[in-house]
Design a protein around this motif. Structure first.
Motif, PDB file in Angstrom:
ATOM      1  N   GLU A  45       0.694  -1.088  -0.120  1.00 51.49           N
ATOM      2  CA  GLU A  45       0.165  -0.011  -0.041  1.00 51.49           C
ATOM      3  C   GLU A  45       0.783   1.193   0.060  1.00 51.49           C
ATOM      4  N   SER A  46       1.045   1.961  -1.101  1.00 53.55           N
ATOM      5  CA  SER A  46       1.915   3.065  -1.366  1.00 53.55           C
ATOM      6  C   SER A  46       1.866   4.078  -0.220  1.00 53.55           C
ATOM      7  N   GLU A  47       0.751   4.575   0.330  1.00 54.22           N
ATOM      8  CA  GLU A  47       0.604   5.492   1.042  1.00 54.22           C
ATOM      9  C   GLU A  47       1.273   5.039   2.554  1.00 54.22           C
ATOM     10  N   LEU A  48       0.674   3.950   2.634  1.00 53.93           N
ATOM     11  CA  LEU A  48       1.360   3.423   4.255  1.00 53.93           C
ATOM     12  C   LEU A  48       2.571   3.247   4.056  1.00 53.93           C
ATOM     13  N   SER A  49       3.233   2.626   3.017  1.00 56.11           N
ATOM     14  CA  SER A  49       4.644   2.433   2.970  1.00 56.11           C
ATOM     15  C   SER A  49       5.365   3.579   3.277  1.00 56.11           C
ATOM     16  N   ALA A  50       4.969   4.435   2.695  1.00 52.15           N
ATOM     17  CA  ALA A  50       5.663   5.905   2.659  1.00 52.15           C
ATOM     18  C   ALA A  50       5.624   6.426   4.086  1.00 52.15           C
ATOM     19  N   LEU A  51       4.496   6.171   4.748  1.00 50.63           N
ATOM     20  CA  LEU A  51       4.206   6.937   6.156  1.00 50.63           C
ATOM     21  C   LEU A  51       5.335   5.959   6.932  1.00 50.63           C
ATOM     22  N   LEU A 146      -4.835   1.617   7.886  1.00 46.16           N
ATOM     23  CA  LEU A 146      -4.940   0.191   8.439  1.00 46.16           C
ATOM     24  C   LEU A 146      -6.387  -0.214   8.839  1.00 46.16           C
ATOM     25  N   LYS A 147      -7.352   0.752   9.409  1.00 54.00           N
ATOM     26  CA  LYS A 147      -8.580   0.295   9.664  1.00 54.00           C
ATOM     27  C   LYS A 147      -9.354   0.340   8.077  1.00 54.00           C
ATOM     28  N   ASP A 148      -9.248   1.081   7.365  1.00 57.82           N
ATOM     29  CA  ASP A 148     -10.070   1.255   6.000  1.00 57.82           C
ATOM     30  C   ASP A 148      -9.572   0.154   5.163  1.00 57.82           C
ATOM     31  N   LYS A 149      -8.302  -0.035   4.775  1.00 55.02           N
ATOM     32  CA  LYS A 149      -7.726  -1.073   3.943  1.00 55.02           C
ATOM     33  C   LYS A 149      -7.592  -2.487   4.213  1.00 55.02           C
ATOM     34  N   GLY A 151      -8.576  -3.708   7.538  1.00 57.65           N
ATOM     35  CA  GLY A 151      -9.611  -4.117   8.624  1.00 57.65           C
ATOM     36  C   GLY A 151      -8.858  -4.352   9.917  1.00 57.65           C
ATOM     37  N   ILE A 152      -7.793  -3.698  10.172  1.00 58.77           N
ATOM     38  CA  ILE A 152      -7.053  -3.715  11.599  1.00 58.77           C
ATOM     39  C   ILE A 152      -7.459  -2.660  12.381  1.00 58.77           C
ATOM     40  N   ALA A 153      -8.082  -3.183  13.639  1.00 63.72           N
ATOM     41  CA  ALA A 153      -8.249  -2.099  14.615  1.00 63.72           C
ATOM     42  C   ALA A 153      -7.395  -1.564  15.419  1.00 63.72           C
ATOM     43  N   PRO A 154      -7.153  -0.294  15.826  1.00 64.69           N
ATOM     44  CA  PRO A 154      -5.981  -0.147  16.833  1.00 64.69           C
ATOM     45  C   PRO A 154      -6.253  -0.504  18.171  1.00 64.69           C
ATOM     46  N   VAL A 155      -5.399  -0.697  18.963  1.00 59.26           N
ATOM     47  CA  VAL A 155      -5.519  -0.759  20.162  1.00 59.26           C
ATOM     48  C   VAL A 155      -6.247   0.270  21.085  1.00 59.26           C
ATOM     49  N   TYR A 156      -5.939   1.438  20.605  1.00 58.69           N
ATOM     50  CA  TYR A 156      -6.645   2.661  21.507  1.00 58.69           C
ATOM     51  C   TYR A 156      -7.335   3.075  20.258  1.00 58.69           C
TER      52      TYR A 156
END
Length: 192
Positions: A45-51, A146-149, A151-156
């Motif tokens: 995922e290009s944007e996430l990878s850059a982040l 991570l949530k949108d693409k 489906g991983i919910a953050p701990v907080y």
């Protein structure tokens, strides 16, 4: 915990600096490999990878240790500065930096046997890799991706303050071996 891994943890407090370096390298390699397999699809995922600062992400392996082990390792490595950890978090920590970009975050609980995250980890699992940390340019944006693409919910529910003025969130990610890996995304505080 496996015997070779236990030996590597013990060797982090060796008087021999070459033993400490070899131990740090082994701990880092194992922690990073486990996390790397769990999040391998994030890099596509290009944007996430850059982040996450690809192609050369800044990765730190976090070890949860009993207070005695924590103290021995800290002394053997020149008594590094303790991080400024928010009071609501059950942790004391310091960082170790070795050649070849090997970074370890050494953690212990403030309340052994308590209800904090590190205390619970030590009670349930024992000493070992508790988390793998990735520096991130924008934790809020990475969390949304991570949530949108994925489906991983953050701990907080929202990014929170971490040690030394960072902004953090955590993600419990399934690993290929059927276990879970705690991934911390952290954003350095701005020095404006």
């Amino acid at each position: 915990m496996s015997s070779p891994f236990a030996q590597s943890i013990a060797d982090l407090s060796s008087a021999d600096s070459s033993k400490r370096l070899a131990a740090a390298g082994e701990v880092y390699r194992l922690g990073r490999a486990t996390a790397g397999s769990a999040i391998s699809d994030w890099w596509a995922e290009s944007e996430l990878s850059a982040l996450l600062l690809a192609p050369n992400p800044a990765v730190t392996v976090g070890l949860a240790l009993q207070r005695e082990t924590f103290g021995r390792i800290r002394i053997a490595n020149g008594t590094p500065r303790l991080a400024d950890v928010p009071p609501d978090q059950d942790a004391e920590e310091f960082e170790l930096h070795f050649p070849q970009e090997i970074h370890l975050d050494i953690l212990t609980t403030r309340e052994p046997g308590g209800s904090g995250a590190i205390a619970k980890y030590l009670t349930k699992i024992g000493e070992g890799v508790q988390q793998v940390e990735y520096r991130c340019a924008n934790v809020d944006r990475a969390t949304q991706i991570l949530k949108d693409k994925f489906g991983i919910a953050p701990v907080y529910p929202a990014t929170r303050h971490g040690s030394d003025g960072t902004r953090v969130n955590f993600f419990l990610v399934a690993s290929p071996d059927g276990g879970k890996v705690l991934i911390e995304l952290y954003e350095l505080h701005s020095r404006g």
